[in-house]
Write a protein that holds these residues in place. Structure first.
Motif, PDB file in Angstrom:
ATOM      1  N   ARG A   1       0.838  -1.185   0.000  1.00 59.43           N
ATOM      2  CA  ARG A   1       0.000   0.000   0.000  1.00 59.43           C
ATOM      3  C   ARG A   1       0.872   1.232   0.000  1.00 59.43           C
ATOM      4  O   ARG A   1       1.989   1.222   0.526  1.00 59.43           O
TER       5      ARG A   1
ATOM      6  N   THR B   1      -7.787   1.903  -0.303  1.00 61.13           N
ATOM      7  CA  THR B   1      -8.292   1.684   1.045  1.00 61.13           C
ATOM      8  C   THR B   1      -8.241   3.015   1.767  1.00 61.13           C
ATOM      9  O   THR B   1      -7.264   3.759   1.640  1.00 61.13           O
TER      10      THR B   1
ATOM     11  N   GLU C   1      -8.251   4.674   5.466  1.00 64.82           N
ATOM     12  CA  GLU C   1      -8.011   4.331   6.873  1.00 64.82           C
ATOM     13  C   GLU C   1      -7.598   5.593   7.625  1.00 64.82           C
ATOM     14  O   GLU C   1      -6.661   6.286   7.193  1.00 64.82           O
TER      15      GLU C   1
ATOM     16  N   THR D   1      -3.983   0.348  -2.872  1.00 59.12           N
ATOM     17  CA  THR D   1      -3.786  -1.036  -2.428  1.00 59.12           C
ATOM     18  C   THR D   1      -4.032  -2.028  -3.560  1.00 59.12           C
ATOM     19  O   THR D   1      -4.211  -3.211  -3.314  1.00 59.12           O
TER      20      THR D   1
END
Length: 139
Positions: free
Chosen positions: A3, A101, A103, A110
């Protein structure tokens, strides 16, 4: 899974979208468009499904209206959350997605099929002419 942190959700929402360049599994460079989607962000290949027309252009950005990205050439509109188009020349098609992704308010690339290269559009692209619009939508 690898990532790479690309940007923040807040920046994408504030700017209305951003673009970065990746290298695909075949060695080709591809632009990825990040657009606001409700409270999050979605990532799509920066190309209309009807013709090889950028949705995000240098100095202009992407035109996003009412949750849809507008193709500057023909006015087809793609839902920012699903990538689906139900009108114009690109009707019944869906933008190519790129896996990201989110977060803690950060956006990470990713997608194992691509490698992050740099922010912005492809550096060596010579065919990004301003489109001659055939759309009834004014920018």
């Amino acid at each position: 899974m690898s990532r790479y942190r690309v940007t923040s959700v807040a920046d994408v929402h504030e700017e209305g979208g951003t673009v970065f360049t990746v290298r695909d599994e075949h060695g080709g460079d591809e632009e990825v468009l990040l657009v606001p989607c409700e409270d999050g962000v979605e990532a799509w290949v920066n190309r209309c499904t009807h013709e090889p027309q950028r949705l995000y252009r240098e100095g202009v950005g992407a035109t996003v209206r009412n949750g849809e990205v507008v193709c500057p050439r023909h006015g087809s509109m793609f839902d920012t959350c699903s990538g689906h188009c139900d009108n114009g020349e690109a009707a019944d098609t869906t933008l190519v997605d790129v896996e990201i992704t989110v977060e803690d308010g950060q956006v990470y690339l990713t997608d194992d099929d691509v490698q992050y290269l740099h922010d912005g559009l492809k550096q060596d692209d010579e065919d990004d002419e301003t489109p001659s619009s055939t759309s009834h939508i004014q920018f």
